[in-house]
Design an enzyme around this catalytic site. Structure first.
Site, mmCIF file in Angstrom:
data_model
loop_
_atom_site.group_PDB
_atom_site.id
_atom_site.type_symbol
_atom_site.label_atom_id
_atom_site.label_comp_id
_atom_site.label_asym_id
_atom_site.label_seq_id
_atom_site.Cartn_x
_atom_site.Cartn_y
_atom_site.Cartn_z
ATOM 1 N N ASP A 11 34.771 33.364 34.426
ATOM 2 C CA ASP A 11 34.368 32.000 34.112
ATOM 3 C C ASP A 11 35.423 31.092 34.746
ATOM 4 O O ASP A 11 36.523 31.543 35.081
ATOM 5 C CB ASP A 11 34.313 31.819 32.592
ATOM 6 N N ASP A 13 36.058 27.118 33.949
ATOM 7 C CA ASP A 13 36.683 26.072 33.142
ATOM 8 C C ASP A 13 37.325 26.631 31.876
ATOM 9 O O ASP A 13 36.682 27.334 31.091
ATOM 10 C CB ASP A 13 35.647 25.005 32.780
ATOM 11 N N ASP A 186 36.497 32.100 28.166
ATOM 12 C CA ASP A 186 37.153 31.456 27.021
ATOM 13 C C ASP A 186 36.188 31.095 25.903
ATOM 14 O O ASP A 186 36.629 30.711 24.819
ATOM 15 C CB ASP A 186 37.821 30.155 27.486
#
Length: 228
Positions: A11, A13, A186
């Site tokens: 991922d 961001d 995250d």
């Protein structure tokens, strides 16, 4: 028995970057005078809260987030993106994140960034990390070749990340059974893909993902502390 292809999926961001590139691009358009500093900020903040809560309508968001570049046109938008990369993204790239990507590449793993942010924002960021393969929200284009504000195909968000990776694998003559996969993320938005891969890694996880990872025995990696 043939050796499985190893894939390292990331991922973007708050995983490889300590900021949200999509949200930051919106802030940047305010700073350069492309969007209303009051109205745009309020809506950008609202969309971001929906994203964190897992309730974002990605189609509505992409129409909103791409309006400025649709109106400004290709050349002006690309110049602004170069400045954004230089002034916002470049300083936010941490050596720890670069080292993580490089370690996988040095081990012979094929690296892929899989993000819910659109390709206009993320293509140069992927190059900055030295990652050639990017699975991002694809932007539909009109007869003039410029973006329309609509999404082309399945958006790479939540379960859409699994669908897009299914497609990515098929296009290369691969399947989930022929690859060994690690995915760093995250957010609980990425639970569908975290649950699909062989090695899920909760990276700089939000509170909910940290709790789930601890319960399931997933690896937790605190790569860096987010920028406030």
């Amino acid at each position: 028995m043939s050796k499985k292809t190893r894939l390292a999926l990331f991922d973007l961001d708050h995983t490889l970057l300590p900021i949200d590139s999509d949200y930051s691009w919106g802030v940047f358009t305010q700073e350069i005078g492309w969007t209303d500093p009051v109205v745009f900020k309020r809506r950008n903040d609202e969309f971001y809260e929906h994203y964190k809560a897992g309730t974002l309508d990605v189609h509505d968001y992409v129409r909103f987030a791409t309006e400025a570049i649709r109106l400004r046109g290709r050349e002006a938008s690309q110049r602004a993106r170069e400045r954004f990369l230089r002034e916002v993204i470049g300083p936010a790239v941490r050596p720890e994140a670069l080292a993580l990507v490089r370690a996988h590449q040095a081990a012979g793993d094929h690296t892929v960034i899989v993000t819910a942010t659109n390709e206009f924002v993320t293509e140069p960021i992927a190059r900055l990390f030295g990652v050639q393969d990017l699975v991002a929200v694809r932007l539909a284009t009109g007869a003039d070749g410029w973006i329309t504000g609509e999404i082309e195909g399945v958006p790479s968000m939540r379960g859409g990340k699994v669908a897009r990776m299914d497609q990515w694998l098929r296009e290369r003559g691969l399947g989930w059974d022929s690859v060994e996969t690690t995915f760093y993320s995250d957010s609980t938005n990425d639970l569908p893909l975290l649950e699909r891969v062989d090695q899920p890694v909760a990276t700089n996880p939000d509170e909910r993902l940290r709790a789930i990872a601890a319960q399931r025995g997933w690896r937790i990696l605190d790569l860096f502390s987010p920028i406030p």
